[in-house]
Motif scaffolding. Structure first.
Motif, PDB file in Angstrom:
ATOM      1  N   UNK A  52      27.387  39.118  16.914  1.00 33.16           N
ATOM      2  CA  UNK A  52      26.504  38.596  17.959  1.00 33.16           C
ATOM      3  C   UNK A  52      27.210  37.509  18.769  1.00 33.16           C
ATOM      4  N   UNK A  53      27.913  36.621  18.072  1.00 34.84           N
ATOM      5  CA  UNK A  53      28.657  35.545  18.769  1.00 34.84           C
ATOM      6  C   UNK A  53      29.618  36.170  19.781  1.00 34.84           C
ATOM      7  N   UNK A  54      30.346  37.184  19.334  1.00 35.00           N
ATOM      8  CA  UNK A  54      31.328  37.808  20.228  1.00 35.00           C
ATOM      9  C   UNK A  54      30.639  38.501  21.387  1.00 35.00           C
ATOM     10  N   UNK A  55      29.533  39.100  21.100  1.00 35.26           N
ATOM     11  CA  UNK A  55      28.798  39.808  22.136  1.00 35.26           C
ATOM     12  C   UNK A  55      28.276  38.817  23.183  1.00 35.26           C
ATOM     13  N   UNK A  56      27.770  37.686  22.724  1.00 31.88           N
ATOM     14  CA  UNK A  56      27.225  36.693  23.664  1.00 31.88           C
ATOM     15  C   UNK A  56      28.308  36.028  24.513  1.00 31.88           C
ATOM     16  N   UNK A  57      29.507  35.987  23.956  1.00 32.68           N
ATOM     17  CA  UNK A  57      30.602  35.339  24.689  1.00 32.68           C
ATOM     18  C   UNK A  57      31.188  36.250  25.769  1.00 32.68           C
ATOM     19  N   UNK A  58      30.800  37.509  25.692  1.00 30.83           N
ATOM     20  CA  UNK A  58      31.448  38.512  26.538  1.00 30.83           C
ATOM     21  C   UNK A  58      31.315  38.256  28.051  1.00 30.83           C
ATOM     22  N   UNK A  59      30.121  37.943  28.565  1.00 26.85           N
ATOM     23  CA  UNK A  59      30.015  37.744  30.017  1.00 26.85           C
ATOM     24  C   UNK A  59      30.942  36.646  30.524  1.00 26.85           C
ATOM     25  N   UNK A  60      31.023  35.549  29.786  1.00 25.90           N
ATOM     26  CA  UNK A  60      31.890  34.451  30.199  1.00 25.90           C
ATOM     27  C   UNK A  60      33.364  34.880  30.179  1.00 25.90           C
ATOM     28  N   UNK A  61      33.711  35.622  29.145  1.00 25.40           N
ATOM     29  CA  UNK A  61      35.095  36.084  29.024  1.00 25.40           C
ATOM     30  C   UNK A  61      35.451  37.024  30.179  1.00 25.40           C
ATOM     31  N   UNK A  62      34.526  37.920  30.504  1.00 25.95           N
ATOM     32  CA  UNK A  62      34.790  38.857  31.598  1.00 25.95           C
ATOM     33  C   UNK A  62      34.970  38.079  32.907  1.00 25.95           C
ATOM     34  N   UNK A  63      34.133  37.082  33.125  1.00 26.61           N
ATOM     35  CA  UNK A  63      34.278  36.234  34.321  1.00 26.61           C
ATOM     36  C   UNK A  63      35.685  35.664  34.418  1.00 26.61           C
ATOM     37  N   UNK A  64      36.135  35.092  33.312  1.00 24.22           N
ATOM     38  CA  UNK A  64      37.455  34.455  33.304  1.00 24.22           C
ATOM     39  C   UNK A  64      38.547  35.503  33.531  1.00 24.22           C
ATOM     40  N   UNK A  65      38.375  36.634  32.857  1.00 22.72           N
ATOM     41  CA  UNK A  65      39.403  37.672  32.959  1.00 22.72           C
ATOM     42  C   UNK A  65      39.502  38.188  34.388  1.00 22.72           C
ATOM     43  N   UNK A  66      38.360  38.459  34.997  1.00 23.83           N
ATOM     44  CA  UNK A  66      38.365  38.981  36.369  1.00 23.83           C
ATOM     45  C   UNK A  66      38.958  37.937  37.316  1.00 23.83           C
ATOM     46  N   UNK A  67      38.557  36.680  37.128  1.00 25.58           N
ATOM     47  CA  UNK A  67      39.098  35.624  37.989  1.00 25.58           C
ATOM     48  C   UNK A  67      40.610  35.493  37.814  1.00 25.58           C
ATOM     49  N   UNK A  68      41.069  35.688  36.578  1.00 25.71           N
ATOM     50  CA  UNK A  68      42.508  35.523  36.322  1.00 25.71           C
ATOM     51  C   UNK A  68      43.334  36.569  37.057  1.00 25.71           C
ATOM     52  N   UNK A  69      42.683  37.627  37.502  1.00 28.65           N
ATOM     53  CA  UNK A  69      43.398  38.675  38.239  1.00 28.65           C
ATOM     54  C   UNK A  69      42.988  38.647  39.704  1.00 28.65           C
ATOM     55  N   UNK A  70      42.532  37.495  40.140  1.00 32.01           N
ATOM     56  CA  UNK A  70      42.244  37.303  41.558  1.00 32.01           C
ATOM     57  C   UNK A  70      40.878  37.794  41.992  1.00 32.01           C
ATOM     58  N   UNK A  71      40.038  38.213  41.049  1.00 35.80           N
ATOM     59  CA  UNK A  71      38.672  38.635  41.379  1.00 35.80           C
ATOM     60  C   UNK A  71      38.601  39.851  42.288  1.00 35.80           C
ATOM     61  N   UNK A  72      39.629  40.644  42.309  1.00 37.42           N
ATOM     62  CA  UNK A  72      39.639  41.827  43.192  1.00 37.42           C
ATOM     63  C   UNK A  72      38.673  42.898  42.675  1.00 37.42           C
ATOM     64  N   UNK A  73      38.427  43.877  43.521  1.00 37.36           N
ATOM     65  CA  UNK A  73      37.540  44.965  43.105  1.00 37.36           C
ATOM     66  C   UNK A  73      38.108  45.691  41.895  1.00 37.36           C
ATOM     67  N   UNK A  74      39.422  45.850  41.926  1.00 33.97           N
ATOM     68  CA  UNK A  74      40.078  46.514  40.808  1.00 33.97           C
ATOM     69  C   UNK A  74      39.859  45.713  39.520  1.00 33.97           C
ATOM     70  N   UNK A  75      40.018  44.393  39.652  1.00 32.00           N
ATOM     71  CA  UNK A  75      39.834  43.544  38.476  1.00 32.00           C
ATOM     72  C   UNK A  75      38.396  43.633  37.977  1.00 32.00           C
ATOM     73  N   UNK A  76      37.447  43.699  38.925  1.00 34.31           N
ATOM     74  CA  UNK A  76      36.033  43.781  38.518  1.00 34.31           C
ATOM     75  C   UNK A  76      35.772  45.088  37.769  1.00 34.31           C
ATOM     76  N   UNK A  77      36.365  46.158  38.289  1.00 33.07           N
ATOM     77  CA  UNK A  77      36.178  47.459  37.661  1.00 33.07           C
ATOM     78  C   UNK A  77      36.767  47.458  36.245  1.00 33.07           C
TER      79      UNK A  77
END
Ligand code: ADP
Ligand code: PAZ
Ligand code: MN
Length: 910
Positions: A563-588
């Motif tokens: 559950x902890x890992x699952x709840x952390x997921x949205x924040x992690x995805x935000x960081x990951x997408x931002x780390x790749x410049x927030x492009x459409x490709x990164x979002x996908x």
């Protein structure tokens, strides 16, 4: 300091806005990948200029001009193979009556990242190429795939599409004529039956290997090389067992394929086929198909889960008018005769439920196999029976029934065990029969099992192995999304019923959960062969070492952490997408990553042992690996950079402050500093919430101010005594300290580096041990030299030590202070061999293992390295474990304390 959050609410300068991110090009990405993960097959460079080596009749080593390069006493001499082409790849087949099993090997990329740090480190550690282990062949991955024999064309297409018959994808450009001579190792009857078809369709010859030889070689390899390969399954409970390599033989191997072979195994290559039965997997599938009209094996097995065998089987009670036959110990519910009730003249096939038929049939065959296996174990006084073959299919009811039979008839004397790679014994054995690939020399610590998307989840047209192509992976996830939640939805378990305990049972205890598509049901991942991994030499007893502190076999723990890992997921995805410049490709990709990782979590929630024996360390590593699969190279890159900069800016002030203190105060301040700075952890929910409320420096100061002793675990005084040599024994300073560092920013810059400086000042060599690959905001070995160089600008001790350690290679060229250098002990950096917030010390880089040889102090820092793993680890040398507990539940469980409590655990060498 549990009240930390509330008290600091007035501080409002956020530190978590994303900075400007640089989009990393693919080549940059590839440069960043170190030992652990090769690039996808599609990126492999084409083999050039090596067609001579490829023209041999089968994949083999070219040992011409081979040279041994090492001292005589060297345990692992380097063998240089100058003519060996490095695109070696193997495929082996087991073509059975029902299924074709494939084991194939794909190569790791070569390690071209021999940077300055590594070069100078090698010199310092005395690791010239001459005495360093070198593995020209083995680094790579083993993949497991199966096909139905009736659909052999699908198998041929698969081999062709991956070019497995001619050495893998990378040899696509090799001389086509060479492939005509290729030979593939194959076992099973189909190796004979389909010889011509393979020649026609793929132009390859099948080199036949004896089936029994292969089964035994495969089983022995698995039991020796894979930790927790074997498990017991009783009354719905799965328990992994570790087989002692020195006490493995003899055992009975029962391979339940279409038919059943029983082999008494006495050693490597030493065995005898002592029995068998023609009532096996083929019987269940064949009879079952006729009687139920099922279209697939899985459908038949799934039917059994809803069945009730009492409508089909004749029970003792049916014969004895509902009474037990107590004189010989048979209860009324014992099956007297399988299918006995179907003799009824008033009923025809259509009057019986297919579910009941399937269950009776499954039970009859499983029980019979268990009983015959037991009788053979008895014949030869064997206590251990391993069951393999795809009939088992990891199916709970089948395993319970077999176990029950063995347990019942042997009165508990013999034990039934099952194997995770159950159906691949023959194919693995055939693979092992390639000469000189060295697989049989591999040791447990050199294998890492990973579960990339595609290994556990693919069905339909894609079989088993990971989807190598990123786009393929993403679109697969997208398709899966459209199809709904068939994979992620939890499957309700069948209610449990009791056994009669005597000779049989009415209703099976565990019928198993819903069956998955073929490949996902394999429950095996991709085996990474990493020959450079070693057991950390300073472990007191590697056999007793268990990295994980928390046992996830406890369902409530597993649920909490999932559950902890699952709840952390949205924040992690935000960081990951931002780390790749927030492009459409990164979002996908971010979306696909989230799907993929959630699918892993749901799978585990529903089937905790789907991936073998699992600890929190494995879960956290799986998350990082999953990010890498979707090409998020470093999700916290910009956060790390910003925190490093902010911390480096205040470092000179900290040095001045420290230098004004007496030794004792300074040591305490340093340890406080490490604990306080460990608060910067982007993996902890509580900490991330905290970062919304202050700047790095504010949080650091606040954390420092809260560092009141005694800490929850506080061995500082004993450590101080050793460090300041104030005790009875006036011992010299430590010779070499290994500092397992954790987070970037304040943690490394204001915490661990100042501590390293103190050790250096006392004449102790310091090795900073950091991750090979990024994990959360942990600092990596590759990032450290720059950080140290920056810090060294403000500190002579660090500068001279870093120069002596070869960390400031450029600076060395510019200084004429070679005399000064020699007066300083070195500061070095080594990579730990992993890319996770935790560390399993059974599998570390050879670089770290080499650095450990002269070390007499280990400092493990952070929750991942000192709490989740290694809290109870014992070492041959002094060990200090420092961490702030950033999770309330963990604090309560481990130290009966609260969130933000600290641990300073010192364990002198015994
Ligand atoms: N997808 C499947 N298709 C057919 N049989 C399957 C499948 N999955 C499991 N089985 C069972 O596995 C048996 C084959 O096991 P295996 O170890 O591959 O033996 P063989 O080498 O004889 O094909 C089948 O007879 C059947 O009982
Ligand atoms: C992932 C971590 C082990 C990293 O901690 P660190 O090693 O950096 O101290 C830790 O953040 C953690 O356990 N996080 C999950 C628990 C939580 O969110 O409360
Ligand atoms: Mn960390």
């Amino acid at each position: 300091m549990a009240d930390l959050v509330e008290e600091e609410q007035q501080q409002v300068i956020g530190i978590n806005e994303e900075g400007q991110n640089k989009v990393v090009t693919e080549s940059e990405e590839n440069n960043k990948r170190l030992h652990l993960e090769g690039q996808g097959e599609k990126d492999m460079p084409p083999a050039s200029g090596n067609s001579i080596h490829r023209s041999s009749s089968r994949p083999q080593l070219d040992v011409s001009k081979a040279e041994i390069q090492s001292n005589v006493e060297d345990k692992y001499p380097t063998i240089l193979l100058p003519n060996q082409s490095d695109d070696l790849s193997h495929l082996a087949l087991d073509i059975g009556g029902s299924l074709i099993k494939l084991v194939y090997f794909s190569r790791h990329e070569g390690h071209s990242d021999d940077d300055k740090r590594k070069k100078s480190l090698k010199e310092r550690l005395g690791l010239s190429n001459g005495n360093r282990r070198s593995f020209p062949i083995l680094g790579g991955r083993l993949h497991f795939v199966k096909f139905e024999t009736g659909k052999i064309n699908e198998c041929l297409d698969f081999i062709h599409s991956k070019q497995l018959h001619c050495g893998g994808l990378e040899s696509r450009y090799s001389d086509a004529a060479a492939d005509q001579n290729a030979i593939i190792k194959a076992t099973g009857g189909g190796a004979y039956k389909y010889t011509d078809l393979f020649k026609e369709r793929l132009g390859v010859s099948l080199d036949k290997e004896d089936e029994m030889d292969c089964l035994v070689a495969g089983a022995n390899f698995l039991l020796k090389a894979i930790r927790h390969e074997a498990f017991t399954h009783m009354e719905g409970q799965k328990e992994f067992v570790q087989i002692d390599h020195n006490d493995m033989f003899p055992y009975l191997l029962v391979n339940v394929g279409s038919g059943v072979s029983m082999i008494k195994v006495d050693g490597d290559g030493k065995f005898e086929r002592v029995s068998g039965t023609n009532v096996g997997g083929g019987t269940y599938w064949g009879l079952g198909r006729l009687l139920t009209k099922c279209k697939s094996f899985d459908e038949l097995l799934e039917l059994s889960q809803k069945g009730d065998n009492r409508t089909i089987d004749m029970l003792v009670g049916d014969i004895y008018g509902g009474l037990d036959y107590s004189k010989i110990g048979l209860s009324a519910s014992t099956i007297a005769s399988s299918f006995g009730k179907t003799i009824s003249e008033t009923k025809e096939l259509e009057n019986y439920r297919p579910e009941d038929i399937s269950l009776s049939l499954l039970r009859m065959i499983s029980y019979n196999i268990g009983q015959i296996a037991y009788l053979n174990a008895l014949r030869f006084r064997l206590k251990r029976i391993f069951f393999g073959g795809f009939f088992i299919r990891g199916h709970a009811y089948t395993m319970d029934t077999i176990s029950f039979a063995v347990q019942f008839w042997s009165n508990g004397d013999a034990q039934a065990m099952f194997l995770r790679h159950e159906g691949f014994l023959g194919a693995l054995g055939a693979f092992m029969s390639y000469e000189k690939h060295g697989l049989d020399d591999l040791m447990v610590h050199q294998l890492v099992e990973r579960f990339p998307m595609g290994a556990p989840y693919t069905g339909g047209k894609i079989h088993g192995p990971p989807l190598g192509d990123l786009n393929e992976k993403i679109s697969w996830m997208e398709k899966f999304l459209q199809k709904g939640t068939e994979i992620t939805a939890p499957v309700p378990m069948t209610p449990v019923a009791g056994t009669t305990g005597l000779g049989g049972f009415e209703v099976p205890l565990s019928k198993g959960s819903a069956l998955r598509s073929d490949a996902s049901a394999l429950n095996v991942g991709v085996l990474h062969l990493v020959p450079t991994l070693e057991v950390f030499p300073l472990l007191a007893d590697p056999k007793l070492y268990e990295p994980n502190t928390i046992d996830l076999a406890d369902p409530s723990e597993l649920e909490y952490w999932l559950t902890i890992l699952s709840e952390h997921l949205p924040d992690l995805v935000d960081k990951a997408v931002a780390s790749e410049g927030g492009t459409d490709d990164a979002k996908r990709r971010g979306d696909a990553f989230a799907r993929a990782f959630s699918a892993h979590l749901s799978r585990l929630m529903e089937e905790p042992s789907a991936y073998g024996k699992l600890g929190l360390a494995n879960l956290l590593e799986m998350r990082e690996e999953c990010l890498r699969e979707f090409q998020f190279v470093d999700a916290y890159r910009s956060i790390k950079q910003r925190e490093n900069e902010a911390s480096l800016a205040v470092l000179p002030d900290l040095f001045v402050e420290l230098d004004s203190m007496d030794e004792e105060t300074r040591l305490l301040t340093l340890i406080e500093g490490v604990l306080a700075a460990n608060i910067f952890d982007w993996g902890s929910r509580a900490c991330v919430d905290l970062y919304h409320k202050g700047t790095i420096i504010e949080i650091y100061r606040m954390s420092r101010n809260k560092m009141r002793r005694p800490w929850r675990v506080d061995d500082f005084d004993v450590f101080k005594e050793r460090m300041l040599r104030t005790g009875d024994k006036k011992r010299p300073p430590h010779r070499r300290a290994l500092l397992f560092v954790d987070n970037s920013g304040a943690d490394i810059v204001l915490g661990m580096l100042p501590l390293a400086r103190e050790l250096l000042r006392r004449g102790t060599e310091v090795v900073l041990v950091a991750n090979s690959l990024p994990a959360l905001n942990d600092v990596t070995a590759m990032e450290l030299p720059d950080i140290v160089a920056e810090a060294a600008k403000h500190c002579d001790i660090l500068r001279r030590a870093a120069e002596a350690g070869g960390l400031l290679v450029d600076a060395m060229i510019n200084t004429d202070s070679s005399k000064e250098n020699s007066s300083s002990v070195p500061l070095m950096v080594v990579e730990n061999g992993c890319g996770s917030p935790c560390i399993d010390l059974r599998q570390v880089s050879s670089e770290l293992a080499a650095a450990a040889k002269d070390a007499d102090l280990i400092i493990l820092e952070g929750m991942g390295r000192a709490l989740h793993t290694n809290l109870y680890a014992q070492f041959k040398c002094d060990a200090l474990k420092l961490a702030m507990v950033k999770n309330q539940r963990l604090a309560e469980k481990l130290i009966k304390g609260n969130i933000y409590d600290c641990i300073c655990k010192y364990q002198p060498a015994s």
